[in-house]
Design an enzyme around this catalytic site. Structure first.
Site, mmCIF file in Angstrom:
data_model
loop_
_atom_site.group_PDB
_atom_site.id
_atom_site.type_symbol
_atom_site.label_atom_id
_atom_site.label_comp_id
_atom_site.label_asym_id
_atom_site.label_seq_id
_atom_site.Cartn_x
_atom_site.Cartn_y
_atom_site.Cartn_z
ATOM 1 N N ARG A 233 -6.400 20.102 15.211
ATOM 2 C CA ARG A 233 -5.477 19.999 14.010
ATOM 3 C C ARG A 233 -4.199 19.692 14.465
ATOM 4 O O ARG A 233 -3.693 20.278 15.542
ATOM 5 C CB ARG A 233 -5.324 21.117 13.034
ATOM 6 C CG ARG A 233 -6.832 21.229 12.247
ATOM 7 C CD ARG A 233 -6.892 20.194 11.188
ATOM 8 N NE ARG A 233 -8.166 20.530 10.629
ATOM 9 C CZ ARG A 233 -9.414 19.971 10.848
ATOM 10 N NH1 ARG A 233 -9.619 18.983 11.651
ATOM 11 N NH2 ARG A 233 -10.504 20.106 10.179
ATOM 12 N N GLU A 262 -1.283 14.059 7.343
ATOM 13 C CA GLU A 262 -2.138 12.525 7.557
ATOM 14 C C GLU A 262 -2.327 12.029 6.102
ATOM 15 O O GLU A 262 -2.421 12.955 5.154
ATOM 16 C CB GLU A 262 -3.392 13.263 8.061
ATOM 17 C CG GLU A 262 -3.294 13.756 9.522
ATOM 18 C CD GLU A 262 -4.717 14.104 10.038
ATOM 19 O OE1 GLU A 262 -5.842 13.988 9.334
ATOM 20 O OE2 GLU A 262 -4.513 14.771 11.108
ATOM 21 N N HIS A 281 -7.387 10.446 13.087
ATOM 22 C CA HIS A 281 -8.635 11.516 12.721
ATOM 23 C C HIS A 281 -9.762 10.997 12.517
ATOM 24 O O HIS A 281 -10.498 11.307 11.518
ATOM 25 C CB HIS A 281 -8.173 12.184 11.556
ATOM 26 C CG HIS A 281 -8.405 13.523 11.177
ATOM 27 N ND1 HIS A 281 -7.846 14.453 10.826
ATOM 28 C CD2 HIS A 281 -9.839 13.955 11.886
ATOM 29 C CE1 HIS A 281 -8.756 15.817 10.789
ATOM 30 N NE2 HIS A 281 -9.887 15.379 11.548
HETATM 31 C C1 OXD Z 1 -13.654 18.357 10.773
HETATM 32 C C2 OXD Z 1 -12.709 17.343 11.297
HETATM 33 O O1 OXD Z 1 -13.087 19.451 10.719
HETATM 34 O O2 OXD Z 1 -13.494 16.046 11.316
HETATM 35 O O3 OXD Z 1 -14.936 18.407 10.789
HETATM 36 O O4 OXD Z 1 -11.604 17.196 11.676
#
Ligand code: OXD
Length: 320
Positions: A233, A262, A281
């Site tokens: 993250r 994002e 992402h």
């Molecule tokens: C998840 C992601 O948390 O794709 O699955 O970031």
């Protein structure tokens, strides 16, 4: 009759999955929709919700017992105190991403070691010489500091070790070994590992403990040739400090799949830095995503109906 709400695009829900859900829970009503209005209208009756659904529904549904989310990170829900305090079981899709994300991490390692990002940029200019200005390196013999050694981290460690990397792991409980990890450390030992890292790889969820864990002090402790890779993250890195670090050469490069905001805003300097690789992402994307996540849900549904403990339960106190 309680409702099992499958919050997915009905066109992507395979008949075989629906048949299995109906046979495991014949006394529940199954509703498949990705329409938010329809979900809201069902709030009073929802007992189980699975897939991608709004946080408000989790908060509003009075009879909700279990939430099976489609992703791994639970920060989207856990950052709301009422969602942490409410009484229901939250399970995640952890494990679904181990193959695609570990391959994505290794793709970034290869790209930085061999200067593939420089070559691709130069190719668009028909420039033969440009990439030769940048020194390539070898992966074999380099050190990877892997922060977060869960399913993704362990597979990354195995692949790194197979390439001849020295992999040092960091996790909350460093007592157990992990295949491919030469030595395991606790988070408070990170400062002694940072100066050794050729690649600092972050695979941690966003929690109160990991928020901003890589900031100016940590970046200044790294080698000027080191590369930071983050697929967890964006909030685990102080992005303003990273931009400075990339500009001023405290670190050699960064490959980021996740960002503080994002989509990454069009005016972010990260887009244009030559020592930066941006991926949007999508490190976890794979054609097998839905079938793997559904297998976790079906196994959990069997347990739920039998009154057995579920797997992949998120600890709401820890946030993952
Ligand atoms: C998840 C992601 O948390 O794709 O699955 O970031």
């Amino acid at each position: 009759m309680g409702v099992i709400l499958l919050a997915l695009n009905p066109a992507t829900a395979r008949e075989e999955w629906l048949a299995q859900i109906r046979s495991l829970a014949p006394d529940r009503q199954l509703v498949i929709t990705d329409d938010r209005e329809r979900m809201r209208a069902l709030a009073d009756d929802v007992e189980v919700v699975v897939g991608g659904f709004p946080r408000e529904l989790v908060l509003a549904a009075p009879n909700l017992r279990w939430v099976q989310q489609w992703g791994a990170g639970a920060d989207w829900l856990m950052r709301t105190p009422a969602a942490r305090e409410k009484d229901y079981v939250l399970t995640n899709a952890s494990g679904v991403h181990a193959i695609p994300i570990s391959e994505h991490i290794l793709a970034l390692v290869f790209a930085f070691a061999r200067g593939i990002h420089h070559a691709v940029r130069a190719q668009t200019q028909h420039d033969w010489r440009g990439p030769k200005q940048h020194q390539s390196s070898e992966i074999a013999g380099s050190t990877m500091v892997l922060v977060g050694v869960g399913a993704i981290g362990e597979r990354t460690a195995q692949m790194g070790a197979a390439l001849g990397m020295r992999v040092l792991g960091v996790r909350r409980d460093p007592s157990g070994p992990a295949d491919g990890v030469e030595a395991m450390y606790a988070p408070h030992q990170l400062p002694e590992l940072l100066p050794q890292a050729d690649y600092l790889v972050l695979t941690v969820p966003l929690t109160e403990e990991t928020q901003g864990m890589i900031g100016e002090t940590e970046l200044q402790a790294m080698k000027p040739t080191s590369v930071i890779i983050n697929i967890g993250r964006g909030g685990t890195i102080d992005e303003a400090a990273l931009i400075r670090a990339l500009r001023e050469g405290w670190v050699g490069g960064a490959g980021l799949d996740v960002f503080a905001t994002e989509p990454l805003p069009a005016d972010s300097p990260l887009w244009d830095m030559e020592n930066m690789i941006v991926t949007p992402h999508h490190a976890g994307s794979t054609p097998h995503y839905d079938s793997r996540a559904m297998a976790i849900f079906l196994d959990n549904l069997r347990r739920y109906v039998a009154g057995e403990p579920l797997r992949n339960v998120v600890d709401k106190r820890l946030g993952y």
